[in-house]
Design a protein around this motif. Structure first.
Motif, PDB file in Angstrom:
ATOM      1  N   LYS A   6       0.825  -1.227  -0.136  1.00  0.00           N
ATOM      2  CA  LYS A   6      -0.184  -0.194  -0.180  1.00  0.00           C
ATOM      3  C   LYS A   6       1.156   1.086  -0.004  1.00  0.00           C
ATOM      4  O   LYS A   6       2.240   1.398   0.569  1.00  0.00           O
ATOM      5  N   ILE A   7       0.070   1.874  -0.324  1.00  0.00           N
ATOM      6  CA  ILE A   7       1.253   3.509  -0.168  1.00  0.00           C
ATOM      7  C   ILE A   7       1.448   3.755   1.913  1.00  0.00           C
ATOM      8  O   ILE A   7       0.039   3.732   2.048  1.00  0.00           O
ATOM      9  N   HIS A   8       2.495   3.748   1.803  1.00  0.00           N
ATOM     10  CA  HIS A   8       2.560   4.180   2.861  1.00  0.00           C
ATOM     11  C   HIS A   8       2.472   5.524   3.716  1.00  0.00           C
ATOM     12  O   HIS A   8       2.069   5.811   4.931  1.00  0.00           O
ATOM     13  N   HIS A   9       2.684   6.668   3.183  1.00  0.00           N
ATOM     14  CA  HIS A   9       2.790   7.672   3.152  1.00  0.00           C
ATOM     15  C   HIS A   9       3.112   8.882   2.408  1.00  0.00           C
ATOM     16  O   HIS A   9       3.845   8.634   1.560  1.00  0.00           O
ATOM     17  N   ILE A  10       2.511   9.984   2.905  1.00  0.00           N
ATOM     18  CA  ILE A  10       2.898  11.512   1.922  1.00  0.00           C
ATOM     19  C   ILE A  10       3.679  12.309   2.787  1.00  0.00           C
ATOM     20  O   ILE A  10       3.629  12.662   3.608  1.00  0.00           O
ATOM     21  N   ALA A  11       4.757  12.461   1.735  1.00  0.00           N
ATOM     22  CA  ALA A  11       5.944  13.842   2.301  1.00  0.00           C
ATOM     23  C   ALA A  11       5.146  15.041   1.372  1.00  0.00           C
ATOM     24  O   ALA A  11       5.563  15.106   0.849  1.00  0.00           O
ATOM     25  N   ILE A  12       5.370  16.317   2.349  1.00  0.00           N
ATOM     26  CA  ILE A  12       4.985  17.122   1.842  1.00  0.00           C
ATOM     27  C   ILE A  12       5.347  18.135   2.775  1.00  0.00           C
ATOM     28  O   ILE A  12       6.202  18.653   3.945  1.00  0.00           O
ATOM     29  N   ILE A  13       6.397  18.987   2.276  1.00  0.00           N
ATOM     30  CA  ILE A  13       7.392  20.358   2.796  1.00  0.00           C
ATOM     31  C   ILE A  13       6.612  22.132   2.241  1.00  0.00           C
ATOM     32  O   ILE A  13       5.791  22.390   1.677  1.00  0.00           O
ATOM     33  N   CYS A  14       6.833  22.636   4.159  1.00  0.00           N
ATOM     34  CA  CYS A  14       5.419  23.290   3.833  1.00  0.00           C
ATOM     35  C   CYS A  14       6.616  24.611   4.279  1.00  0.00           C
ATOM     36  O   CYS A  14       8.011  24.475   4.473  1.00  0.00           O
ATOM     37  N   SER A  15       6.080  26.129   3.817  1.00  0.00           N
ATOM     38  CA  SER A  15       7.140  27.361   3.997  1.00  0.00           C
ATOM     39  C   SER A  15       6.846  27.917   5.033  1.00  0.00           C
ATOM     40  O   SER A  15       7.129  28.798   5.355  1.00  0.00           O
ATOM     41  N   ASP A  16       5.874  27.759   5.805  1.00  0.00           N
ATOM     42  CA  ASP A  16       4.826  27.635   7.616  1.00  0.00           C
ATOM     43  C   ASP A  16       4.437  27.424   8.261  1.00  0.00           C
ATOM     44  O   ASP A  16       4.011  26.091   7.940  1.00  0.00           O
ATOM     45  N   TYR A  17       5.859  26.730   8.633  1.00  0.00           N
ATOM     46  CA  TYR A  17       5.422  25.290   9.275  1.00  0.00           C
ATOM     47  C   TYR A  17       4.051  25.271  10.405  1.00  0.00           C
ATOM     48  O   TYR A  17       3.166  24.291  10.606  1.00  0.00           O
ATOM     49  N   GLU A  18       3.980  26.540  11.243  1.00  0.00           N
ATOM     50  CA  GLU A  18       2.221  26.592  12.390  1.00  0.00           C
ATOM     51  C   GLU A  18       1.191  26.814  11.453  1.00  0.00           C
ATOM     52  O   GLU A  18       0.160  26.192  11.905  1.00  0.00           O
ATOM     53  N   VAL A  19       1.172  27.189  10.416  1.00  0.00           N
ATOM     54  CA  VAL A  19       0.678  27.742   9.387  1.00  0.00           C
ATOM     55  C   VAL A  19      -0.526  26.171   8.510  1.00  0.00           C
ATOM     56  O   VAL A  19      -1.802  26.199   8.324  1.00  0.00           O
ATOM     57  N   SER A  20       0.225  25.646   8.410  1.00  0.00           N
ATOM     58  CA  SER A  20       0.659  24.573   7.563  1.00  0.00           C
ATOM     59  C   SER A  20      -0.040  23.227   8.973  1.00  0.00           C
ATOM     60  O   SER A  20      -0.713  22.460   8.610  1.00  0.00           O
ATOM     61  N   LYS A  21       1.029  23.189  10.213  1.00  0.00           N
ATOM     62  CA  LYS A  21       0.212  22.317  10.957  1.00  0.00           C
ATOM     63  C   LYS A  21      -1.693  22.621  11.687  1.00  0.00           C
ATOM     64  O   LYS A  21      -1.692  21.266  11.460  1.00  0.00           O
ATOM     65  N   HIS A  22      -1.489  23.733  11.518  1.00  0.00           N
ATOM     66  CA  HIS A  22      -2.902  24.307  11.623  1.00  0.00           C
ATOM     67  C   HIS A  22      -4.039  23.990  11.446  1.00  0.00           C
ATOM     68  O   HIS A  22      -4.828  22.958  11.194  1.00  0.00           O
ATOM     69  N   PHE A  23      -4.135  24.309   9.228  1.00  0.00           N
ATOM     70  CA  PHE A  23      -4.356  23.263   8.238  1.00  0.00           C
ATOM     71  C   PHE A  23      -5.022  21.955   8.307  1.00  0.00           C
ATOM     72  O   PHE A  23      -5.476  21.482   8.730  1.00  0.00           O
ATOM     73  N   TYR A  24      -3.193  21.460   8.574  1.00  0.00           N
ATOM     74  CA  TYR A  24      -3.512  19.838   8.524  1.00  0.00           C
ATOM     75  C   TYR A  24      -4.402  19.254  10.083  1.00  0.00           C
ATOM     76  O   TYR A  24      -4.766  18.093   9.883  1.00  0.00           O
ATOM     77  N   THR A  25      -3.761  20.204  10.777  1.00  0.00           N
ATOM     78  CA  THR A  25      -4.542  19.130  12.017  1.00  0.00           C
ATOM     79  C   THR A  25      -6.114  19.867  12.728  1.00  0.00           C
ATOM     80  O   THR A  25      -6.944  18.894  12.982  1.00  0.00           O
ATOM     81  N   LYS A  26      -5.967  20.849  12.516  1.00  0.00           N
ATOM     82  CA  LYS A  26      -6.613  21.619  12.968  1.00  0.00           C
ATOM     83  C   LYS A  26      -8.393  21.918  12.067  1.00  0.00           C
ATOM     84  O   LYS A  26      -9.394  21.684  12.082  1.00  0.00           O
ATOM     85  N   ILE A  27      -7.766  22.098  10.518  1.00  0.00           N
ATOM     86  CA  ILE A  27      -8.920  22.302   9.979  1.00  0.00           C
ATOM     87  C   ILE A  27      -9.139  21.337   9.063  1.00  0.00           C
ATOM     88  O   ILE A  27     -10.591  20.749   9.207  1.00  0.00           O
ATOM     89  N   LEU A  28      -8.517  19.423   8.904  1.00  0.00           N
ATOM     90  CA  LEU A  28      -8.524  18.725   7.916  1.00  0.00           C
ATOM     91  C   LEU A  28      -8.945  17.636   9.022  1.00  0.00           C
ATOM     92  O   LEU A  28      -9.606  16.290   9.246  1.00  0.00           O
ATOM     93  N   GLY A  29      -8.058  18.139  10.181  1.00  0.00           N
ATOM     94  CA  GLY A  29      -8.186  17.068  11.752  1.00  0.00           C
ATOM     95  C   GLY A  29      -7.628  15.935  11.623  1.00  0.00           C
ATOM     96  O   GLY A  29      -7.843  14.927  12.360  1.00  0.00           O
ATOM     97  N   PHE A  30      -5.997  15.931  10.716  1.00  0.00           N
ATOM     98  CA  PHE A  30      -5.741  15.061  10.749  1.00  0.00           C
ATOM     99  C   PHE A  30      -5.090  14.848  12.664  1.00  0.00           C
ATOM    100  O   PHE A  30      -4.566  16.349  13.145  1.00  0.00           O
TER     101      PHE A  30
END
Length: 129
Positions: A6-30
């Motif tokens: 199966k696909i194990h994971h997807i790696a994403i490099i972000c330009s603003d860590y805190e903004v991306s962390k908020h998006f993926y955890t608080k908005i998308l719910g990861f």
């Protein structure tokens, strides 16, 4: 022939860590599995899961180059997440100022879908089950 499970994971490099962390955890719910600061690289690595399944590694690096998104370039095109109700998803995205594209219908499957962009302009698709 390789025996890939199966696909194990997807790696994403972000330009603003805190903004991306908020998006993926608080908005998308990861869910956060682990968060590590790698001092030698001046970089964070955030391991994320969806419904208990390891899915995304979010990396920060100092001054990463901007991602080419449009016009479409070769390489990863988008990430797609399955949802049960595309209209409810669209409302949620609008309520969170994420400006979803108009809902479209996949000409091959007849399923409904929409797109947004993550904080790094990576296209994110929501595809109705």
């Amino acid at each position: 022939m390789l025996n890939i499970n199966k696909i194990h994971h997807i790696a994403i490099i972000c330009s603003d860590y805190e903004v991306s962390k908020h998006f993926y955890t608080k908005i998308l719910g990861f869910e956060i599995v682990a968060e590590t600061f790698r001092e030698a690289r001046d970089s964070y690595k955030l391991d994320l899961a969806v419904n208990g399944i390891y899915a995304i590694e979010l990396f920060s690096f100092p001054n990463p180059p901007k991602r080419t998104s449009r016009p479409e370039a070769s390489g990863l095109r988008h990430l797609a997440f399955e949802v049960n109700d595309i209209k409810a998803t669209e409302r949620y995205l609008k309520d969170n100022d994420l400006n979803p594209e108009p809902i479209r219908i996949d000409e091959f499957t007849g399923k409904k879908f929409t797109f947004i962009a993550d904080p790094n302009d990576l296209p994110i698709e929501f595809y109705e089950a």
